[in-house]
Write an enzyme that holds these catalytic residues in place. Structure first.
Site, PDB file in Angstrom:
ATOM      1  N   TYR A 100       2.771  -4.742  -5.884  1.00 55.05           N
ATOM      2  CA  TYR A 100       2.932  -3.946  -4.612  1.00 55.05           C
ATOM      3  C   TYR A 100       3.839  -2.766  -4.448  1.00 55.05           C
ATOM      4  O   TYR A 100       5.624  -3.075  -4.770  1.00 55.05           O
ATOM      5  CB  TYR A 100       3.583  -5.591  -3.331  1.00 55.05           C
ATOM      6  CG  TYR A 100       2.800  -5.215  -2.126  1.00 55.05           C
ATOM      7  CD1 TYR A 100       2.069  -4.849  -1.717  1.00 55.05           C
ATOM      8  CD2 TYR A 100       4.394  -4.637  -1.384  1.00 55.05           C
ATOM      9  CE1 TYR A 100       1.762  -4.517  -0.021  1.00 55.05           C
ATOM     10  CE2 TYR A 100       4.404  -4.449   0.114  1.00 55.05           C
ATOM     11  CZ  TYR A 100       2.892  -4.891   0.450  1.00 55.05           C
ATOM     12  OH  TYR A 100       3.381  -3.837   2.344  1.00 55.05           O
TER      13      TYR A 100
ATOM     14  N   GLY B 236       3.993  -0.114  -1.498  1.00 53.25           N
ATOM     15  CA  GLY B 236       4.239   0.312  -0.177  1.00 53.25           C
ATOM     16  C   GLY B 236       3.150  -0.412   1.061  1.00 53.25           C
ATOM     17  O   GLY B 236       3.698  -0.468   2.069  1.00 53.25           O
ATOM     18  N   GLY B 237       1.983  -0.639   0.869  1.00 56.18           N
ATOM     19  CA  GLY B 237       1.204  -1.690   1.129  1.00 56.18           C
ATOM     20  C   GLY B 237      -0.099  -0.315   1.667  1.00 56.18           C
ATOM     21  O   GLY B 237      -0.505  -0.952   2.630  1.00 56.18           O
TER      22      GLY B 237
ATOM     23  N   ASP C 239      -0.437  11.670   2.949  1.00 53.86           N
ATOM     24  CA  ASP C 239      -0.283  11.762   4.502  1.00 53.86           C
ATOM     25  C   ASP C 239      -0.424  10.444   5.067  1.00 53.86           C
ATOM     26  O   ASP C 239       0.632   9.339   6.275  1.00 53.86           O
ATOM     27  CB  ASP C 239      -1.403  11.289   5.446  1.00 53.86           C
ATOM     28  CG  ASP C 239      -2.399  12.395   5.344  1.00 53.86           C
ATOM     29  OD1 ASP C 239      -1.497  13.983   5.336  1.00 53.86           O
ATOM     30  OD2 ASP C 239      -3.264  12.437   5.911  1.00 53.86           O
ATOM     31  N   SER C 240       0.393   8.709   3.841  1.00 51.17           N
ATOM     32  CA  SER C 240       1.254   7.702   3.683  1.00 51.17           C
ATOM     33  C   SER C 240       2.243   8.185   3.529  1.00 51.17           C
ATOM     34  O   SER C 240       2.896   6.853   4.153  1.00 51.17           O
ATOM     35  CB  SER C 240      -0.071   7.159   2.918  1.00 51.17           C
ATOM     36  OG  SER C 240       0.263   7.202   1.912  1.00 51.17           O
TER      37      SER C 240
ATOM     38  N   GLY D 287       0.247  -2.828 -15.277  1.00 47.63           N
ATOM     39  CA  GLY D 287       1.618  -3.284 -15.553  1.00 47.63           C
ATOM     40  C   GLY D 287       2.365  -2.577 -14.198  1.00 47.63           C
ATOM     41  O   GLY D 287       1.318  -2.394 -13.166  1.00 47.63           O
TER      42      GLY D 287
ATOM     43  N   TYR E  64     -12.169  14.551   3.687  1.00 49.11           N
ATOM     44  CA  TYR E  64     -11.751  13.467   4.647  1.00 49.11           C
ATOM     45  C   TYR E  64     -13.496  13.697   5.460  1.00 49.11           C
ATOM     46  O   TYR E  64     -13.593  14.334   6.576  1.00 49.11           O
ATOM     47  CB  TYR E  64     -10.728  13.621   5.504  1.00 49.11           C
ATOM     48  CG  TYR E  64     -10.473  12.485   4.665  1.00 49.11           C
ATOM     49  CD1 TYR E  64      -8.622  13.782   3.214  1.00 49.11           C
ATOM     50  CD2 TYR E  64      -9.218  11.562   5.041  1.00 49.11           C
ATOM     51  CE1 TYR E  64      -8.017  12.497   3.218  1.00 49.11           C
ATOM     52  CE2 TYR E  64      -8.762  10.798   5.018  1.00 49.11           C
ATOM     53  CZ  TYR E  64      -7.274  11.698   3.392  1.00 49.11           C
ATOM     54  OH  TYR E  64      -6.650  10.148   3.077  1.00 49.11           O
TER      55      TYR E  64
END
Lengths: 657, 634
Positions: free
Chosen positions: B211, B213-214, B279-280, B348, B554
């Site tokens: 995990y 940045g989700g 963008d994230s 991994g 997009y």
């Protein structure tokens, strides 16, 4: 006349579910009502009508452009550019020369739609139509659907083709109802008519050569021209699926070239969807009725010429009854292709490079074409005379020379009326008038054909062409009836095999969708059981008490065709080999000989209509398709009959003797 | 922080340029304290020189301290309608923060037929009792404890790591519905911690899901419901140091858990940047970028992630994979980095990455061009790409998005500005004859030394003019890029009022751009209608990247779901149909979002059976027991 259409926020797209109108569970199909468009013409000024304000609804994605710009777009397109380079390399000429050639082809081909010419036609056709026809009936709801379709997507109009009148009539209707005028693919033969050819061009016709098999450049110009007009929403594109006028009033097996071209922009993702609109034009009396019959008998077709047109003006004094034009439900190419065509097959080659359509695409286009022709057939309006033609022809074949009493004729016609309605025919039988009057008024309209018992070939073939209008209603039950007739037992499987054989045999003759044998069989069974003719259980097919009359009728529907194919077989067996060109005259001579002696083998040759060259050609095509006959470098001859598999075809045909 | 970008003197420009950098650095007012004491001492020793800034890390172990549990981003930043019924963006982190957005309400009402009376509020707090108790592997847990690596099986911690930001994931959370969540969360602090965790997981047959940045939008973080083993979420967020910077080779060696904004901020402090700005970037991590083949807004100058990485270290069940040198290019068989990039956590954990860095640009300038229609805009972008003169970023919005951008204009303070706006509008629509319902706008960002930027700018505007484009000012451009960061917050506002939606991306050859845009948008509208959506949807797109041979597009799609019993299902059906349409028209399965579990069904047709077999055999070798069992991709 204007049609108001609500443009809902959500555009009213084609209703996918309502295609496959022939789905046999769907027979109680509701059809739209008709309005007579001539009525208003009779009551108001033609001139004012011809000069009316014309502001049709156009395609929402339209970028308006002029005729000359359209040509530029074609000449500058990547598609054509590619082929020009290719051709110039192959022929070793400069690409400028080839471009010049392409421009010349385009010049010869292109339409020059002009509103003033259309107005001229609107005026003169009003006069002509009012003289010739009692009424021209249109389903206005269909026009509303069409208008919506034109707004939403590029539209292709697909009228049935029974008469030269068809495309003038189409444009006339669309002009009258303020709908976008189409551009129409027309055969080159019209161009021969100097003034008229140019006028047709100015009313939206573009001309294509009848054959241009190997001509890459011609094909590229032509297909690009059609695609650009379609994609840009310049105008609805109109062409005849059947390729040519049907001389027999039976629908012809569809030609795929143009349909392939107009589907291409969708398949390659260049437009979101394309609407195909089948249009059924039914003539109570065809202008060309005698002409066609003569042609089928081998009297050559007169060349189209302006002077010929004037000579034909004597037809103006006759009564041709009414015309019914039914604009069918628009068919979305997208929904046809859904889960049928894998569109990503076009992802890996630049789309401007011409490629041969894959098997998958070809069979898709072919199936779609058949469905569309059936959609046309479904909405053909049948007049009482069509049923009378059935009765009269059967009587003629039975050699009841003394004629038929009117009340007997009426009784039989009424019986047939009810039967055909049960089978879903779109019959225009005025129920408020006593049947005997309906019959006598039909007879008077076709008085030239009524003296059928004399057995004149022209009359019989004309008559047959009326009967043929309703063949699509009866064809599946008739195939089943004949199958029952010939099958060795009443076992269902055996009857199915027999049905399947006959259906396969006749698939050049009638519109039978490829690969739909099981559906057709089930449809036929369903209809015959529903109407109480048959009882079918797990294993067996049983004929009911009252079913015999229907079965006898249905069997006789197919009889002339069966006999025709037998004759052709017989003829071919007696030949050593002849060229394709010799085939028709020779077979005709052979038939006339046997008609005169009145016998063929031990059996009477009863049907004069086997003289029809259309039937003879179809029979030959079927025999070639089935491998019974082989074409060798232009020669036609039986392959060795002892090759079993193939013999069966011919054997089975002889069973009927 | 509002700027008057009309000034043209150089100091003003410098200021604006600095402002752009502060979009990155300045989203955040303050770092979160209180992480001290969790660092394992042995890792700290590695990079004491640069670790000075680690005090200012953005992402704490307990994400819930600063972030929403059932929406996008920071808890303090959100759109809402205030008492006067005006839209407002709360908080202090963004340029838009604290501002009134007068046009938003009308836009929402007219675009979606949404109504402020019809609210669909989210469940306010996470109900821990709705979370299934963890299935713990006691032997694993016991050994893990002995390593001293921090872990937690607190319900909140686990829920936070059970999802990305797909619509269905957020929608379920808003309704308080919680499915399978990880049973345990561990926070390794360095590469060696990861090695230990992976070893233990293999030893005790525990399922690991990395995990970062989700921010996944491909269902990549969803726990496979069929997984019966204990699922451990391996949260890399505490591995967030820059271990060294090599100014001679212009590279930096960074721990993979660092999030984009921290990476840029820390590098900026030394005068460098990576230039990688997806963008994230506020929340997504370096490891996540590598694992999904991420793409940044400014890839035209800096490249996509595959162009940026020089060296990758990844811990797999078979051991650690890394190359032996940092040569800029190698011919040593297929590049093993390409097994790692895009592996989506199935092979991994990426622990450390050496990345290219660049000196911070001297000068930045925004710009925008209005085109009479989308077709002309695309033609212009194509020409720009042909001439290989694309600015750092060039994006083309369609008409609907242009209107949307307009609706998000904050309240203007002076009458003069609004007068100017009116004048501009008049000039474009009346004088130039642009149809307001067809025109579209391209936003531009130039970067580099001042001289070159100005030259470059002229070149691009000259090309634009050939396609009927009119320069439309820096302000419009800047606002366009600002929207990138707040648009995700807007979805939460929509969801408060029956509006759901999402974006998805694809890439395609140039000659198919217009066809795909048209067909996919139309398909969305038709599918919505067929699926019973009562109101016309918003179906819009923009071209966000240009390449030599194609572009990235997009799509944004949202609708008002009033009257639907299962809106998420409808949404998914429509998105599914839209993806089919993309593929049928020659678009790719994904440009940079990845496959995850959402798009798995199309993998075989996308890369062929042989291709699937290749990937499978790598997986089978590297991870035969499916320890990395998130079941993405294959």
């Amino acid at each position: 006349m204007h049609i108001k259409v609500k443009l809902a926020y959500f555009e009213n797209e084609n209703d996918n579910s309502s295609f496959f109108p022939h789905s046999w569970l769907n027979y109680k199909k509701k059809r739209d009502d008709f309005e007579d468009m001539l009525e208003e013409r009779r009551n108001s000024s033609d001139l004012r009508y011809a000069l009316k304000c014309y502001t049709p609804v156009l395609y929402k994605g339209l970028t308006p452009c002029k005729v000359s710009e359209l040509k530029q777009m074609v000449l500058q397109s990547d598609q054509l550019g590619y082929v020009i380079t290719q051709v110039s390399k192959e022929k070793g000429v400069t690409s400028d020369e080839v471009t010049g050639e392409a421009a010349a082809i385009l010049e010869e081909m292109a339409q020059r739609l002009q509103l003033s010419t259309v107005r001229f036609f609107a005026f003169t056709l009003s006069k002509v139509f009012k003289t010739l026809f009692r009424s021209i009936c249109i389903n206005e709801e269909g026009l509303q659907r069409l208008q919506q379709a034109i707004h939403n997507h590029p539209v292709v109009l697909l009228p049935s083709h029974r008469s030269y009148m068809d495309f003038l009539l189409m444009s006339y209707i669309l002009y009258t109802y303020d709908l976008a005028l189409p551009v129409i693919a027309a055969g080159m033969d019209f161009m021969g008519m100097k003034v008229v050819g140019e006028m047709l061009r100015m009313s939206g016709a573009f001309f294509i050569r009848r054959s241009f098999g190997g001509d890459k450049l011609y094909w590229a110009v032509f297909s690009e021209y059609v695609k650009i007009m379609l994609k840009n929403g310049y105008a609805p594109v109109e062409f005849f699926l059947e390729g040519t006028r049907s001389r027999t009033a039976k629908s012809l097996t569809p030609k795929l070239g143009l349909l392939n071209i107009v589907m291409d922009p969708f398949l390659k993702g260049e437009v979101f969807d394309i609407s195909l609109v089948p249009v059924s034009i039914s003539y109570e009396r065809t202008l060309e009725e005698a002409l066609y019959a003569r042609e089928l008998l081998g009297v050559p077709k007169p060349k189209e010429s302006t002077s010929g047109l004037f000579k034909a003006r004597k037809i103006l004094s006759e009564d041709y009854g009414s015309i019914h034009v039914y604009f069918g439900q628009p068919v979305s190419v997208r929904s046809l292709a859904e889960s049928r065509v894998n569109r990503s097959q076009f992802n890996l080659i630049p789309r401007h490079i011409p490629t041969r359509p894959s098997e998958e695409i070809l069979s898709f286009v072919n199936d779609s074409a058949y469905r569309l022709v059936r959609a046309q057939e479904e909405n053909m309006v049948l007049k009482p005379w069509v049923l009378l033609a059935f009765v009269l022809l059967q009587k003629q074949a039975a050699e009841e020379k003394q004629g038929t009493a009117l009340d007997e004729l009426t009784e039989q016609a009424v019986w047939l009326r009810d039967l055909s309605r049960q089978y879903g025919a779109f019959l225009h039988w005025p129920d408020h008038i006593p049947p005997s009057e309906v019959v006598s008024s039909s007879l008077s309209l076709h008085r030239g054909l009524v003296r059928i018992s004399e057995g004149r070939a022209v009359v019989i073939l004309s008559c047959a062409s009326y009967r043929n209008q309703a063949l699509n209603v009866f064809i599946r039950p008739a195939l089943l009836a004949s199958a029952i007739h010939t099958a060795a037992s009443n076992r269902k499987q055996e009857i199915y095999n027999s049905f399947s054989f006959l259906r396969n045999m006749f698939s050049n003759e009638f519109i039978l969708c490829p690969g739909a044998t099981v559906q057709d069989f089930e449809e036929a069974c369903y209809l015959l059981v529903k109407t109480g003719t048959l009882q079918i259980n797990q294993q067996e097919v049983l004929i009911t008490e009252r079913g015999h009359r229907t079965l006898a009728f249905l069997t006789s529907v197919l009889d002339p065709f069966l006999q025709g194919y037998q004759v052709v077989c017989r003829f071919l067996c007696e030949q050593d080999g002849l060229t394709e060109k010799q085939f028709i005259p020779a077979v005709r001579k052979f038939i006339i000989k046997h008609l005169l002696t009145g016998s063929l083998l031990k059996c009477r040759l009863r049907y004069t209509e086997v003289l029809s060259s259309d039937l003879q050609k179809n029979a030959l095509a079927a025999l070639i398709r089935l491998g019974a006959v082989q074409k060798i470098k232009g020669y036609v001859g039986f392959t060795h009959l002892h090759v079993h598999n193939k013999v069966e075809t011919t054997k089975l045909l002889f069973i009927y003797f | 922080m509002a700027s008057n970008s009309s000034g043209s003197d150089s100091s003003d420009r410098q200021r604006i340029a600095q402002q752009r950098l502060s979009v990155i650095a300045g989203h955040l007012q303050r770092p979160v304290e209180g992480n001290s004491g969790i660092l394992a001492a042995e890792c700290k020793a590695q990079g004491d020189k640069l670790d000075v800034s680690s005090e200012r890390r953005t992402v704490p172990r307990r994400r819930q301290e600063i972030m929403k549990w059932n929406g996008w981003g920071y808890s303090d930043s959100k759109f809402l309608y205030n008492k006067k019924g005006q839209a407002e963006f709360t908080g202090k982190r963004y340029r838009l923060s604290g501002m009134i957005i007068p046009g938003l309400r009308e836009w929402m009402e007219s675009t979606f037929s949404a109504n402020l009376q019809h609210k669909t509020p989210a469940a306010p707090i996470l109900n821990s009792s709705a979370v299934q108790p963890p299935t713990l592997n006691e032997a694993f847990l016991k050994e893990l404890k002995s390593t001293g690596i921090p872990f937690s099986h607190d319900a909140e911690d686990r829920v936070f790591r059970s999802h990305g930001h797909c619509l269905h994931e957020i929608f379920a959370l808003r309704e308080g519905k919680i499915g399978r969540v990880p049973d345990l969360v561990v926070w390794p602090n360095c590469h060696n911690d990861v090695v230990k965790i992976v070893e233990l997981a293999c030893k005790h047959n525990v399922c690991l899901i990395p995990y970062g940045g989700g921010t996944s939008v491909s269902s990549a973080l969803e726990c496979p419901p069929e997984e019966t083993r204990s699922i451990v979420s391996l949260d890399t967020s505490q591995m967030n140091r820059i271990l060294w910077i090599d100014e001679k080779n212009l590279t930096a060696h960074v721990e993979a858990g660092i999030v984009g904004q921290d990476l840029e901020r820390l590098l900026n402090e030394s005068g460098y940047c990576t230039g990688h700005e997806p963008d994230s970037m506020e929340f997504s991590s370096l490891g996540g970028w590598v694992a999904t083949r991420a793409s940044g807004m400014k890839k035209n100058i800096y490249g996509n992630i595959e162009d940026l990485v020089v060296h990758i270290k990844m811990v797999t069940p078979r051991g650690v994979i890394e190359k032996s040198c940092q040569g800029p290019r190698m011919s040593t068989g297929p590049d093993v980095h390409h097994f790692i990039m895009g592996s989506e956590g199935t092979l991994g954990v990426v622990t450390e990455v050496t990345m290219k860095i660049r000196p911070m640009p001297e000068y930045q300038k925004y710009g925008s061009v209005v085109f009479p229609n989308f077709e002309m805009g695309v033609a212009c972008l194509r020409e720009v790409a042909r001439q290989r003169c694309a600015p750092a970023s060039i994006r083309l919005m369609d008409n609907e998005q242009f209107k949307f951008g307009h609706a998000l204009k904050p309240q203007v303070s002076s009458i003069f500005t609004s007068f100017l706006d009116g004048l501009k509008k008049f000039y474009i629509t009346k004088f130039k004859g642009f149809d307001p319902n067809r025109l579209c706008v391209a936003t531009l960002l130039f970067e580099g030394d001042r001289e070159k930027v100005l030259q470059h700018e002229k070149q691009v505007y000259d090309i634009a003019a050939k396609f009927g484009g009119l320069a439309a000012g820096e302000d419009n451009g800047q606002r366009g890029y600002m929207l990138t960061f707040v648009i995700a917050y807007l979805r939460d506002l929509g969801m408060d009022y029956y509006v759901i939606g999402e974006s998805f991306e694809t890439s395609m050859p140039w000659d198919r751009v217009l066809d795909i845009c048209r067909n996919v948008k139309a398909r969305i509208v038709r599918e919505c209608k067929d699926k019973g959506v009562q109101f016309p949807p918003l179906s819009t797109c923009r071209v966000t990247q240009t390449y030599d041979a194609g572009a990235c597009v997009y799509f944004y799609f949202a609708f008002n779901y009033r009257g639907l019993s299962d809106p998420v299902h409808v949404y998914e059906q429509v998105e599914h149909a839209a993806r089919e349409e993309i593929l049928a028209n020659g678009g790719s399965l994904s440009h940079h979002h990845g496959v995850g579990k959402l798009r798995k069904e199309w993998m075989r047709e996308s890369i062929s059976s042989v291709g699937m077999g290749m990937l499978k055999s790598v997986k089978d070798y590297v991870d035969p027991n499916n320890i990395f069992g998130n079941r993405n991709l294959l």
